[in-house]
Write a protein that holds these residues in place. Structure first.
Motif, PDB file in Angstrom:
ATOM      1  N   MET A   1       0.848  -1.175   0.000  1.00  0.00           N
ATOM      2  CA  MET A   1       0.000   0.000   0.000  1.00  0.00           C
ATOM      3  C   MET A   1       0.894   1.239   0.000  1.00  0.00           C
ATOM      4  O   MET A   1       1.820   1.361   0.787  1.00  0.00           O
ATOM      5  CB  MET A   1      -0.905  -0.027   1.240  1.00  0.00           C
ATOM      6  N   ALA A   2       0.593   2.146  -0.905  1.00  0.00           N
ATOM      7  CA  ALA A   2       1.346   3.390  -1.005  1.00  0.00           C
ATOM      8  C   ALA A   2       0.885   4.349   0.095  1.00  0.00           C
ATOM      9  O   ALA A   2      -0.203   4.210   0.656  1.00  0.00           O
ATOM     10  CB  ALA A   2       1.129   4.014  -2.378  1.00  0.00           C
ATOM     11  N   SER A   3       1.708   5.336   0.371  1.00  0.00           N
ATOM     12  CA  SER A   3       1.376   6.317   1.405  1.00  0.00           C
ATOM     13  C   SER A   3       0.603   7.496   0.814  1.00  0.00           C
ATOM     14  O   SER A   3       0.539   7.673  -0.406  1.00  0.00           O
ATOM     15  CB  SER A   3       2.657   6.827   2.066  1.00  0.00           C
ATOM     16  N   VAL A   4       0.059   8.309   1.673  1.00  0.00           N
ATOM     17  CA  VAL A   4      -0.648   9.510   1.248  1.00  0.00           C
ATOM     18  C   VAL A   4       0.304  10.431   0.494  1.00  0.00           C
ATOM     19  O   VAL A   4      -0.046  11.003  -0.544  1.00  0.00           O
ATOM     20  CB  VAL A   4      -1.284  10.237   2.459  1.00  0.00           C
ATOM     21  N   ASP A   5       1.534  10.563   0.999  1.00  0.00           N
ATOM     22  CA  ASP A   5       2.527  11.418   0.335  1.00  0.00           C
ATOM     23  C   ASP A   5       2.866  10.911  -1.062  1.00  0.00           C
ATOM     24  O   ASP A   5       3.044  11.704  -1.990  1.00  0.00           O
ATOM     25  CB  ASP A   5       3.803  11.522   1.178  1.00  0.00           C
ATOM     26  N   GLU A   6       2.957   9.588  -1.228  1.00  0.00           N
ATOM     27  CA  GLU A   6       3.237   9.020  -2.547  1.00  0.00           C
ATOM     28  C   GLU A   6       2.083   9.290  -3.522  1.00  0.00           C
ATOM     29  O   GLU A   6       2.308   9.586  -4.695  1.00  0.00           O
ATOM     30  CB  GLU A   6       3.508   7.520  -2.439  1.00  0.00           C
ATOM     31  N   ARG A   8      -0.047  11.841  -3.297  1.00  0.00           N
ATOM     32  CA  ARG A   8       0.001  13.276  -3.569  1.00  0.00           C
ATOM     33  C   ARG A   8       1.062  13.572  -4.622  1.00  0.00           C
ATOM     34  O   ARG A   8       0.828  14.328  -5.564  1.00  0.00           O
ATOM     35  CB  ARG A   8       0.281  14.040  -2.277  1.00  0.00           C
ATOM     36  N   GLN A   9       2.231  12.960  -4.464  1.00  0.00           N
ATOM     37  CA  GLN A   9       3.313  13.175  -5.417  1.00  0.00           C
ATOM     38  C   GLN A   9       2.944  12.644  -6.802  1.00  0.00           C
ATOM     39  O   GLN A   9       3.281  13.252  -7.814  1.00  0.00           O
ATOM     40  CB  GLN A   9       4.614  12.526  -4.929  1.00  0.00           C
ATOM     41  N   ALA A  10       2.235  11.524  -6.853  1.00  0.00           N
ATOM     42  CA  ALA A  10       1.801  10.968  -8.140  1.00  0.00           C
ATOM     43  C   ALA A  10       0.889  11.953  -8.869  1.00  0.00           C
ATOM     44  O   ALA A  10       1.005  12.143 -10.085  1.00  0.00           O
ATOM     45  CB  ALA A  10       1.101   9.636  -7.927  1.00  0.00           C
ATOM     46  N   ASP A  56      -4.173  23.403  -9.187  1.00  0.00           N
ATOM     47  CA  ASP A  56      -4.728  23.627  -7.849  1.00  0.00           C
ATOM     48  C   ASP A  56      -4.970  22.330  -7.085  1.00  0.00           C
ATOM     49  O   ASP A  56      -6.025  22.148  -6.459  1.00  0.00           O
ATOM     50  CB  ASP A  56      -6.029  24.440  -7.927  1.00  0.00           C
ATOM     51  N   ILE A  57      -3.996  21.428  -7.097  1.00  0.00           N
ATOM     52  CA  ILE A  57      -4.113  20.163  -6.361  1.00  0.00           C
ATOM     53  C   ILE A  57      -4.052  20.455  -4.860  1.00  0.00           C
ATOM     54  O   ILE A  57      -3.161  21.165  -4.394  1.00  0.00           O
ATOM     55  CB  ILE A  57      -2.986  19.191  -6.753  1.00  0.00           C
ATOM     56  N   ALA A  58      -5.012  19.917  -4.125  1.00  0.00           N
ATOM     57  CA  ALA A  58      -5.062  20.131  -2.684  1.00  0.00           C
ATOM     58  C   ALA A  58      -5.592  18.881  -1.997  1.00  0.00           C
ATOM     59  O   ALA A  58      -6.256  18.046  -2.608  1.00  0.00           O
ATOM     60  CB  ALA A  58      -5.960  21.326  -2.365  1.00  0.00           C
ATOM     61  N   ASP A  59      -5.296  18.767  -0.719  1.00  0.00           N
ATOM     62  CA  ASP A  59      -5.803  17.661   0.085  1.00  0.00           C
ATOM     63  C   ASP A  59      -7.275  17.877   0.372  1.00  0.00           C
ATOM     64  O   ASP A  59      -7.760  19.008   0.447  1.00  0.00           O
ATOM     65  CB  ASP A  59      -5.043  17.564   1.400  1.00  0.00           C
ATOM     66  N   GLY A  60      -7.998  16.775   0.537  1.00  0.00           N
ATOM     67  CA  GLY A  60      -9.407  16.835   0.893  1.00  0.00           C
ATOM     68  C   GLY A  60     -10.303  16.513  -0.285  1.00  0.00           C
ATOM     69  O   GLY A  60      -9.925  16.674  -1.439  1.00  0.00           O
ATOM     70  N   ASP A  61     -11.481  16.065   0.036  1.00  0.00           N
ATOM     71  CA  ASP A  61     -12.457  15.677  -0.984  1.00  0.00           C
ATOM     72  C   ASP A  61     -13.240  16.896  -1.452  1.00  0.00           C
ATOM     73  O   ASP A  61     -13.323  17.907  -0.754  1.00  0.00           O
ATOM     74  CB  ASP A  61     -13.414  14.641  -0.403  1.00  0.00           C
ATOM     75  N   ASP A  62     -13.788  16.794  -2.629  1.00  0.00           N
ATOM     76  CA  ASP A  62     -14.733  17.780  -3.145  1.00  0.00           C
ATOM     77  C   ASP A  62     -15.985  17.002  -3.542  1.00  0.00           C
ATOM     78  O   ASP A  62     -16.064  16.460  -4.635  1.00  0.00           O
ATOM     79  CB  ASP A  62     -14.157  18.523  -4.350  1.00  0.00           C
ATOM     80  N   PRO A  63     -16.968  16.922  -2.644  1.00  0.00           N
ATOM     81  CA  PRO A  63     -18.158  16.128  -2.942  1.00  0.00           C
ATOM     82  C   PRO A  63     -18.954  16.645  -4.135  1.00  0.00           C
ATOM     83  O   PRO A  63     -19.741  15.909  -4.713  1.00  0.00           O
ATOM     84  CB  PRO A  63     -18.978  16.191  -1.660  1.00  0.00           C
ATOM     85  N   ASP A  74      -2.187   1.936  -4.559  1.00  0.00           N
ATOM     86  CA  ASP A  74      -1.268   1.299  -5.507  1.00  0.00           C
ATOM     87  C   ASP A  74      -1.774   1.405  -6.941  1.00  0.00           C
ATOM     88  O   ASP A  74      -0.993   1.587  -7.870  1.00  0.00           O
ATOM     89  CB  ASP A  74      -1.042  -0.172  -5.138  1.00  0.00           C
ATOM     90  N   ASP A  75      -3.080   1.298  -7.134  1.00  0.00           N
ATOM     91  CA  ASP A  75      -3.657   1.426  -8.470  1.00  0.00           C
ATOM     92  C   ASP A  75      -3.526   2.850  -8.997  1.00  0.00           C
ATOM     93  O   ASP A  75      -3.249   3.057 -10.179  1.00  0.00           O
ATOM     94  CB  ASP A  75      -5.124   0.995  -8.474  1.00  0.00           C
ATOM     95  N   LEU A  76      -3.703   3.841  -8.133  1.00  0.00           N
ATOM     96  CA  LEU A  76      -3.527   5.235  -8.541  1.00  0.00           C
ATOM     97  C   LEU A  76      -2.102   5.475  -9.030  1.00  0.00           C
ATOM     98  O   LEU A  76      -1.881   6.048 -10.100  1.00  0.00           O
ATOM     99  CB  LEU A  76      -3.852   6.175  -7.377  1.00  0.00           C
ATOM    100  N   ILE A  77      -1.140   5.003  -8.284  1.00  0.00           N
ATOM    101  CA  ILE A  77       0.257   5.194  -8.674  1.00  0.00           C
ATOM    102  C   ILE A  77       0.566   4.425  -9.956  1.00  0.00           C
ATOM    103  O   ILE A  77       1.251   4.933 -10.847  1.00  0.00           O
ATOM    104  CB  ILE A  77       1.203   4.807  -7.515  1.00  0.00           C
ATOM    105  N   ALA A  78       0.036   3.223 -10.083  1.00  0.00           N
ATOM    106  CA  ALA A  78       0.257   2.447 -11.309  1.00  0.00           C
ATOM    107  C   ALA A  78      -0.366   3.135 -12.522  1.00  0.00           C
ATOM    108  O   ALA A  78       0.211   3.120 -13.617  1.00  0.00           O
ATOM    109  CB  ALA A  78      -0.303   1.034 -11.143  1.00  0.00           C
TER     110      ALA A  78
END
Length: 111
Positions: A1-6, A8-10, A56-63, A74-78
């Motif tokens: 499992m990738a981290s939140v930082d990974e 974000r960087q992706a 404008d990439i930022a943390d948090g959801d936008d419903p 892992d799928d996001l990074i792949a």
């Protein structure tokens, strides 16, 4: 499992790649909010797709985001690194993209 930082960087790496390709591809007529929900980390990011660029990439959801990408870390990074084909990922339900059909057609130009 990738981290939140990974993750974000992706997304920032994807933004840089889209920015570099925006001029050669021509301007894409798409201005939408984007939410990226990472299921296994119980986190999300939001950004804006405009002119073939991710800004404008930022943390948090936008419903209220017009486009939602839902994937495990892992799928996001792949996907971002090109190790996972987006069409196969959607067909196998590894990744889900919620958007109107016209936006999906425009998104294909970015991939």
């Amino acid at each position: 499992m990738a981290s939140v930082d990974e993750c974000r960087q992706a997304l920032h790496d994807l933004a840089a790649r889209l920015d570099a390709n925006a001029e050669t591809r021509g301007k894409l007529d798409l201005d939408r909010t984007l939410a990226c929900r990472v299921t296994d980390l119980d986190t999300a990011f939001h950004a804006r797709l405009t002119g073939g660029r991710l800004v404008d990439i930022a943390d948090g959801d936008d419903p209220k985001a017009k486009i939602a990408l839902i994937a495990a870390s892992d799928d996001l990074i792949a996907l971002v690194t090109g190790r996972l084909d987006v069409t196969r990922a959607i067909a196998s339900r590894q990744v889900s993209i919620k958007a109107n059909p016209f936006d999906l057609l425009k998104l294909r130009k970015l991939l």
